[in-house]
Write a protein that holds these residues in place. Structure first.
Motif, mmCIF file in Angstrom:
data_model
loop_
_atom_site.group_PDB
_atom_site.id
_atom_site.type_symbol
_atom_site.label_atom_id
_atom_site.label_comp_id
_atom_site.label_asym_id
_atom_site.label_seq_id
_atom_site.Cartn_x
_atom_site.Cartn_y
_atom_site.Cartn_z
ATOM 1 N N ILE A 62 32.587 50.124 5.164
ATOM 2 C CA ILE A 62 33.662 50.917 4.555
ATOM 3 C C ILE A 62 34.313 51.692 5.689
ATOM 4 C CG2 ILE A 62 34.277 52.663 2.844
ATOM 5 C CD1 ILE A 62 31.709 52.007 1.352
ATOM 6 N N THR A 63 35.614 51.490 5.881
ATOM 7 C CA THR A 63 36.288 52.154 7.001
ATOM 8 C C THR A 63 36.668 53.595 6.638
ATOM 9 O OG1 THR A 63 38.478 51.444 6.283
ATOM 10 C CG2 THR A 63 37.280 49.968 7.788
ATOM 11 N N GLY A 64 36.709 53.914 5.354
ATOM 12 C CA GLY A 64 37.062 55.267 4.920
ATOM 13 C C GLY A 64 38.564 55.493 4.808
ATOM 14 N N LEU A 65 39.378 54.490 5.252
ATOM 15 C CA LEU A 65 40.827 54.688 5.271
ATOM 16 C C LEU A 65 41.434 54.815 3.866
ATOM 17 C CD1 LEU A 65 42.035 52.348 8.168
ATOM 18 C CD2 LEU A 65 42.010 54.834 8.123
ATOM 19 N N SER A 66 40.921 54.028 2.924
ATOM 20 C CA SER A 66 41.478 54.088 1.562
ATOM 21 C C SER A 66 41.234 55.468 0.952
ATOM 22 C CB SER A 66 40.834 53.035 0.665
ATOM 23 O OG SER A 66 41.083 51.763 1.171
ATOM 24 N N ALA A 67 40.005 55.972 1.126
ATOM 25 C CA ALA A 67 39.676 57.298 0.573
ATOM 26 C C ALA A 67 40.545 58.372 1.231
ATOM 27 C CB ALA A 67 38.199 57.597 0.786
ATOM 28 N N LEU A 68 40.748 58.251 2.552
ATOM 29 C CA LEU A 68 41.586 59.236 3.258
ATOM 30 C C LEU A 68 43.032 59.159 2.767
ATOM 31 C CD1 LEU A 68 40.340 59.040 6.957
ATOM 32 C CD2 LEU A 68 40.298 61.037 5.481
ATOM 33 N N LEU A 69 43.507 57.939 2.580
ATOM 34 C CA LEU A 69 44.894 57.745 2.130
ATOM 35 C C LEU A 69 45.116 58.413 0.766
ATOM 36 C CD1 LEU A 69 47.708 56.218 2.259
ATOM 37 C CD2 LEU A 69 46.577 54.385 1.014
ATOM 38 N N TRP A 70 44.257 58.080 -0.221
ATOM 39 C CA TRP A 70 44.472 58.594 -1.578
ATOM 40 C C TRP A 70 44.147 60.081 -1.682
ATOM 41 C CZ3 TRP A 70 47.667 56.090 -4.385
ATOM 42 C CH2 TRP A 70 47.837 54.724 -4.144
ATOM 43 N N GLY A 71 43.196 60.534 -0.896
ATOM 44 C CA GLY A 71 42.900 61.964 -0.846
ATOM 45 C C GLY A 71 44.120 62.730 -0.341
ATOM 46 N N SER A 72 44.705 62.226 0.751
ATOM 47 C CA SER A 72 45.883 62.892 1.340
ATOM 48 C C SER A 72 47.047 62.878 0.360
ATOM 49 C CB SER A 72 46.338 62.178 2.615
ATOM 50 O OG SER A 72 45.268 61.959 3.461
ATOM 51 N N VAL A 73 47.276 61.726 -0.289
ATOM 52 C CA VAL A 73 48.423 61.604 -1.197
ATOM 53 C C VAL A 73 48.302 62.605 -2.356
ATOM 54 C CG1 VAL A 73 49.487 60.062 -2.911
ATOM 55 C CG2 VAL A 73 48.996 59.213 -0.627
ATOM 56 N N VAL A 74 47.115 62.687 -2.945
ATOM 57 C CA VAL A 74 46.941 63.594 -4.093
ATOM 58 C C VAL A 74 47.088 65.057 -3.647
ATOM 59 C CG1 VAL A 74 45.253 64.444 -5.791
ATOM 60 C CG2 VAL A 74 45.576 61.988 -5.483
ATOM 61 N N ILE A 75 46.516 65.390 -2.479
ATOM 62 C CA ILE A 75 46.617 66.769 -1.985
ATOM 63 C C ILE A 75 48.091 67.120 -1.719
ATOM 64 C CG2 ILE A 75 46.038 68.316 -0.049
ATOM 65 C CD1 ILE A 75 43.365 66.688 0.172
ATOM 66 N N ILE A 76 48.805 66.235 -1.015
ATOM 67 C CA ILE A 76 50.215 66.498 -0.687
ATOM 68 C C ILE A 76 51.043 66.655 -1.971
ATOM 69 C CG2 ILE A 76 52.314 65.454 0.318
ATOM 70 C CD1 ILE A 76 50.410 64.189 2.467
ATOM 71 N N CYS A 77 50.881 65.693 -2.895
ATOM 72 C CA CYS A 77 51.691 65.730 -4.128
ATOM 73 C C CYS A 77 51.413 67.015 -4.927
ATOM 74 C CB CYS A 77 51.393 64.518 -4.999
ATOM 75 S SG CYS A 77 51.972 62.980 -4.273
ATOM 76 N N SER A 78 50.140 67.394 -5.022
ATOM 77 C CA SER A 78 49.792 68.588 -5.805
ATOM 78 C C SER A 78 50.365 69.854 -5.157
ATOM 79 C CB SER A 78 48.267 68.752 -5.890
ATOM 80 O OG SER A 78 47.671 67.566 -6.261
ATOM 81 N N LEU A 79 50.198 69.973 -3.841
ATOM 82 C CA LEU A 79 50.654 71.199 -3.171
ATOM 83 C C LEU A 79 52.186 71.288 -3.142
ATOM 84 C CD1 LEU A 79 48.038 71.559 -0.284
ATOM 85 C CD2 LEU A 79 48.024 72.623 -2.561
ATOM 86 N N VAL A 80 52.830 70.136 -2.990
ATOM 87 C CA VAL A 80 54.300 70.131 -3.010
ATOM 88 C C VAL A 80 54.788 70.525 -4.418
ATOM 89 C CG1 VAL A 80 56.342 68.631 -2.875
ATOM 90 C CG2 VAL A 80 54.601 68.519 -1.080
#
Lengths: 96, 198
Positions: B30-48
């Motif tokens: 598991i490279t961890g990239l998918s989790a990082l991608l979706w984690g970042s997207v949800v955090i950005i969308c929520s804070l924006v």
């Protein structure tokens, strides 16, 4: 009375390969080489023996212009491995 | 180095079987990239979305479309990972099925929520976030995701008592605990394993 251990499986490298393949769904030749630390030549010969015995399937293809060999255990291989482990347990007097 | 015809004792055979099975069992790719991608997207969308409550910019109202756009890098990540992967674990299809059904459920729910506005929508999203995260953490015995999944469900309950726009902090915290932090841990593990194999 003890049964003779299966001679196809009772070899270090072949047993290592079958043990790995019983755990994963399928594995590339390079993966098996990494895990067993065997040379490519040795591994290739032993994989052929397992294939001839019908214990594994070997599929050859190309990935990014490089040859790719994928090995997968067959139902016959699973059965042989289970019997081998059972026989080993009988020799070592291990009770389940 | 392993020799092909070395005579094995019965004990050595058993040891070899155990060691090979353990080697393969502990080998999780598991490279961890998918989790990082979706984690970042949800955090950005929520804070924006939270910030836009005060800014009131029209364009920022569409920030959640980022989740649809993020499908493109996700496909690229999946293709690259499958090319790099040298083995397929028995449970890979099972986890793949869990995450695909989650993705379908979340997009279907987003469509339904847009067509028929639902109250307490964040609670439903957080509940959905928790399902595949908890299942993966539980199945792979990966505590950060197990905790992340449970955290999402706790936040789902809290969101029922949290007014808008503060509810967005709960969604961001869900993304952080369920995916971003586990993604960072998985990424570090992957890079460390890669360095060792070079």
């Amino acid at each position: 009375m003890f049964k003779d251990l299966n001679p196809i499986l009772h070899s270090q490298l072949r047993l290592a390969v079958v043990s790995l393949l019983i755990t994963v769904k399928e594995a590339e030749f390079t993966y098996l080489r990494e895990k067993t630390s065997a040379t490519a030549g040795n591994l290739s010969v032993q994989i052929n023996k397992l294939k001839e015995a019908g214990y594994i399937d070997v599929a050859k293809s190309f990935k990014d212009n490089y040859p790719r060999t994928v090995c997968k255990i067959t139902p016959l291989g699973v059965q042989a491995f289970e019997e081998y482990v059972k026989d080993l347990q009988a020799y070592l007097n291990i009770k389940k | 180095m392993m020799e092909q015809e070395k005579e094995l004792t019965k004990e050595q055979s058993l040891e070899l079987i155990t060691s090979m099975i353990n080697k393969a069992k502990n080998d999780i790719f598991i490279t961890g990239l998918s989790a990082l991608l979706w984690g970042s997207v949800v955090i950005i969308c929520s804070l924006v979305t939270y910030a836009n409550y005060y800014l009131n910019w029209n364009i920022l109202a569409y920030i959640w479309w980022l989740t649809a756009i993020a499908v493109v890098p996700q496909i690229v990540i999946s293709i690259r990972e499958s090319k790099e992967k040298k083995f397929k674990a028995r449970e890979d299809d099972l986890y793949g099925g869990i995450w695909i059904s989650y993705a379908i459920a979340i997009f279907l729910f987003s469509y339904l929520a847009a067509a028929h506005p639902i109250e307490q929508v964040a609670a439903i999203y957080l509940t959905l976030y928790g399902i595949p995260t908890f299942a993966t953490g539980y199945g792979r015995r990966f505590k950060p995701m197990l905790i992340g999944g449970i955290a999402c469900w706790v936040f789902a309950v809290l969101s029922l008592y949290t007014p808008y726009p503060y509810i967005m902090f709960l969604l961001a915290a869900g993304g952080l605990l369920a995916w971003f932090i586990p993604g960072l841990i998985l990424r570090n593990r992957y890079l460390k394993a890669k360095r060792q194999n070079v």
